[in-house]
Structure formats: C-alpha cells, structure tokens
Design an enzyme around this catalytic site. Sequence first.
Site, short mmCIF file in Angstrom:
data_model
loop_
_atom_site.label_atom_id
_atom_site.label_comp_id
_atom_site.label_asym_id
_atom_site.label_seq_id
_atom_site.Cartn_x
_atom_site.Cartn_y
_atom_site.Cartn_z
N ARG A 223 -6.05 0.86 -5.87
CA ARG A 223 -4.76 1.45 -5.49
C ARG A 223 -4.32 2.56 -6.45
O ARG A 223 -3.55 3.44 -6.08
CB ARG A 223 -3.67 0.38 -5.48
CG ARG A 223 -3.82 -0.68 -4.40
CD ARG A 223 -2.51 -1.46 -4.25
NE ARG A 223 -2.68 -2.76 -3.62
CZ ARG A 223 -2.71 -2.95 -2.29
NH1 ARG A 223 -2.58 -1.94 -1.47
NH2 ARG A 223 -2.87 -4.16 -1.80
N LYS B 130 -5.24 6.54 11.92
CA LYS B 130 -6.49 6.47 12.69
C LYS B 130 -6.04 6.44 14.15
O LYS B 130 -5.47 5.46 14.60
CB LYS B 130 -7.28 5.21 12.30
CG LYS B 130 -7.70 5.19 10.82
CD LYS B 130 -8.50 3.95 10.45
CE LYS B 130 -8.87 3.93 8.98
NZ LYS B 130 -9.53 2.67 8.56
N ASP C 244 -6.26 -0.18 -0.82
CA ASP C 244 -7.07 -1.05 -1.66
C ASP C 244 -8.32 -1.59 -0.99
O ASP C 244 -8.43 -1.61 0.25
CB ASP C 244 -6.22 -2.24 -2.12
CG ASP C 244 -5.97 -3.22 -0.97
OD1 ASP C 244 -5.38 -2.78 0.05
OD2 ASP C 244 -6.36 -4.39 -1.08
N PHE D 285 -13.47 3.43 6.42
CA PHE D 285 -12.71 2.69 5.42
C PHE D 285 -12.44 3.56 4.19
O PHE D 285 -13.36 4.13 3.60
CB PHE D 285 -13.45 1.42 5.00
CG PHE D 285 -12.60 0.53 4.14
CD1 PHE D 285 -11.60 -0.26 4.70
CD2 PHE D 285 -12.76 0.52 2.76
CE1 PHE D 285 -10.80 -1.05 3.90
CE2 PHE D 285 -11.96 -0.27 1.95
CZ PHE D 285 -10.97 -1.06 2.52
N ASP E 260 -3.78 1.75 11.33
CA ASP E 260 -5.16 1.59 11.78
C ASP E 260 -5.16 1.12 13.24
O ASP E 260 -5.20 1.93 14.16
CB ASP E 260 -5.86 0.60 10.84
CG ASP E 260 -7.32 0.41 11.16
OD1 ASP E 260 -7.82 1.03 12.11
OD2 ASP E 260 -7.98 -0.38 10.46
N GLU F 289 4.73 4.10 5.73
CA GLU F 289 3.49 3.33 5.73
C GLU F 289 2.38 4.12 5.05
O GLU F 289 2.40 5.35 5.03
CB GLU F 289 3.05 3.04 7.18
CG GLU F 289 3.45 1.65 7.67
CD GLU F 289 2.60 0.54 7.05
OE1 GLU F 289 1.95 0.76 6.02
OE2 GLU F 289 2.59 -0.56 7.64
N ASP F 290 1.40 3.40 4.52
CA ASP F 290 0.23 4.07 3.95
C ASP F 290 -0.73 4.50 5.06
O ASP F 290 -1.16 5.63 5.12
CB ASP F 290 -0.49 3.17 2.92
CG ASP F 290 -0.79 1.77 3.45
OD1 ASP F 290 -0.38 1.44 4.58
OD2 ASP F 290 -1.43 1.00 2.71
N GLY G 292 0.76 -1.25 0.00
CA GLY G 292 0.00 0.00 0.00
C GLY G 292 0.79 1.29 0.00
O GLY G 292 0.32 2.31 -0.49
P1 IMP Z 1 -3.15 -2.05 11.22
O1 IMP Z 1 -4.54 -2.31 11.69
O2 IMP Z 1 -2.63 -0.72 11.74
O3 IMP Z 1 -2.21 -3.18 11.56
O4 IMP Z 1 -3.24 -1.91 9.62
C1 IMP Z 1 -3.08 -3.02 8.82
C2 IMP Z 1 -3.32 -2.73 7.37
O5 IMP Z 1 -4.73 -2.67 7.15
C3 IMP Z 1 -2.81 -1.44 6.78
O6 IMP Z 1 -1.45 -1.45 6.45
C4 IMP Z 1 -3.65 -1.38 5.52
O7 IMP Z 1 -3.09 -2.18 4.50
C5 IMP Z 1 -4.97 -1.96 5.98
N1 IMP Z 1 -5.95 -0.90 6.25
C6 IMP Z 1 -6.26 -0.33 7.43
N2 IMP Z 1 -7.23 0.59 7.28
C7 IMP Z 1 -7.53 0.61 5.96
C8 IMP Z 1 -8.48 1.39 5.16
O8 IMP Z 1 -9.23 2.26 5.63
N3 IMP Z 1 -8.47 1.11 3.83
C9 IMP Z 1 -7.67 0.17 3.24
N4 IMP Z 1 -6.78 -0.56 3.95
C10 IMP Z 1 -6.72 -0.34 5.29
MG MG Z 2 0.08 -1.20 4.82
#
Ligand code: IMP
Ligand code: MG
Length: 179
Positions: free
Chosen positions: A168, A134, A162, A155, A106, A102-103, A48
């Site tokens: 993307r 977030k 994606d 989301f 979350d 990082e993109d 991402g």
């Molecule tokens: P984490 O919950 O911080 O571990 O995030 C894990 C991954 O979930 C991120 O790197 C993204 O690839 C994906 N992700 C989290 N939130 C979103 C969203 O709103 N849209 C798309 N992908 C997301």
């Molecule tokens: Mg990611």
Amino acid sequence: MKQVQYNGLTFVPFISKEEIAKRVREIAADIKADFDGTVPLFICVLNGAFPFAADLFRAVDMDAEITFIRLKSYQGTETSGKVKEIVGLSEDIKGRNVIIIEDIVDTGHTLAKLVTDLQQKEPARLKIATLLFKPEAERNGVKPDYVGFSIDPRFIIGYGLDLDGMARNLEDIYVLKQD
Ligand code: IMP
Ligand code: MG
C-alpha cells in the site's frame, strides 16, 4: 520505477506518481466545478482509498469535510467479497452532497451495495470518485462519476492497493507481470 516483488510475484511499473498527481488535480477541479457553493462531505472507503483520499481532499480548493468508513464482508461459508455492513459512518448525510472516494472499482459489488445503503440515508446528491476503474464494473449497474484511470482487468498494487496487506505504501502503481 523498477520491478517489485511481493509473495514471490513480480510487479512492473504501471502508473507513475506524477501521472497520478496530475489526474488527482484534474478530478479535484471537476469536483470543485460540480459542487461550487456547497460544502460537500467526502466519504473515504478504507483501507485502500486513504492515499487517494488524502491527496484528492487537499487538492479540492473549497470548503469540504471528510469522513471514513470501512465495509465489512461476509465471512466463512458466505461468498467472500460480499459486503455486509457499513462500519463507522456517524455523520447524518440527509440532504448533504456526498462524494464516495474509492481506490478501485473492479466487479462493482462493493460499490453497488454501498450506494444502495447510502441512498437510503437520503443525501441530496451522491457521487462516486474512484482512482481506478475496471470497466467490467458497469455490469453491476455502477458507474463512477469521476474516474482517474480506466484499466484492463489486471491485478495492480501500490498507492493504497494491496496484496495481502502489503504494497500500500508504494508511491507508484504496479501491475502483475505477465509471463
Ligand atoms: P469490487 O470487485 O469492485 O467489489 O472490488 C472490491 C475490492 O477488491 C476493491 O475495493 C479492492 O480493495 C479490491 N481489488 C480489486 N481489484 C484489485 C486490484 O487489482 N488490486 C488490489 N485490490 C483490488
Ligand atoms: Mg476498496
């Protein structure tokens, strides 16, 4: 910018490419100020983060290197989204100034594990740049050093993010429409 649809879901404009470009320039300037006189190594977390990494890396007006990693998650019965291992980091980061790109952060699970693993390799400094944040993520003890946009836990897609592999390549960021 207009509404887009993927998998029967409707997404509406959220952050324009102009707003993204402006924040990328600002973050690049902050990184240059913080790392002036060093040659930092950027680590782009695939998939991402690649559009953000490409733009940020070119906007940082200093000598720097970039490399790419993927995080592999547990499969099957294990909790999905749990990070298992880092794939592809061949560089020796000991004593180096490292900036993770990082993109989106979350829950922070992904980043918490990555930071723990990279710290064991003894970088001189380890910083985190994420386009989107977030703020709930702070619960996992992860706080990015450079944040493009802090957003509500909705989301989003586009600019690398994606929905089942799609969207993307949208230049702008869109958010799932609420009914
Ligand atoms: P984490 O919950 O911080 O571990 O995030 C894990 C991954 O979930 C991120 O790197 C993204 O690839 C994906 N992700 C989290 N939130 C979103 C969203 O709103 N849209 C798309 N992908 C997301
Ligand atoms: Mg990611």
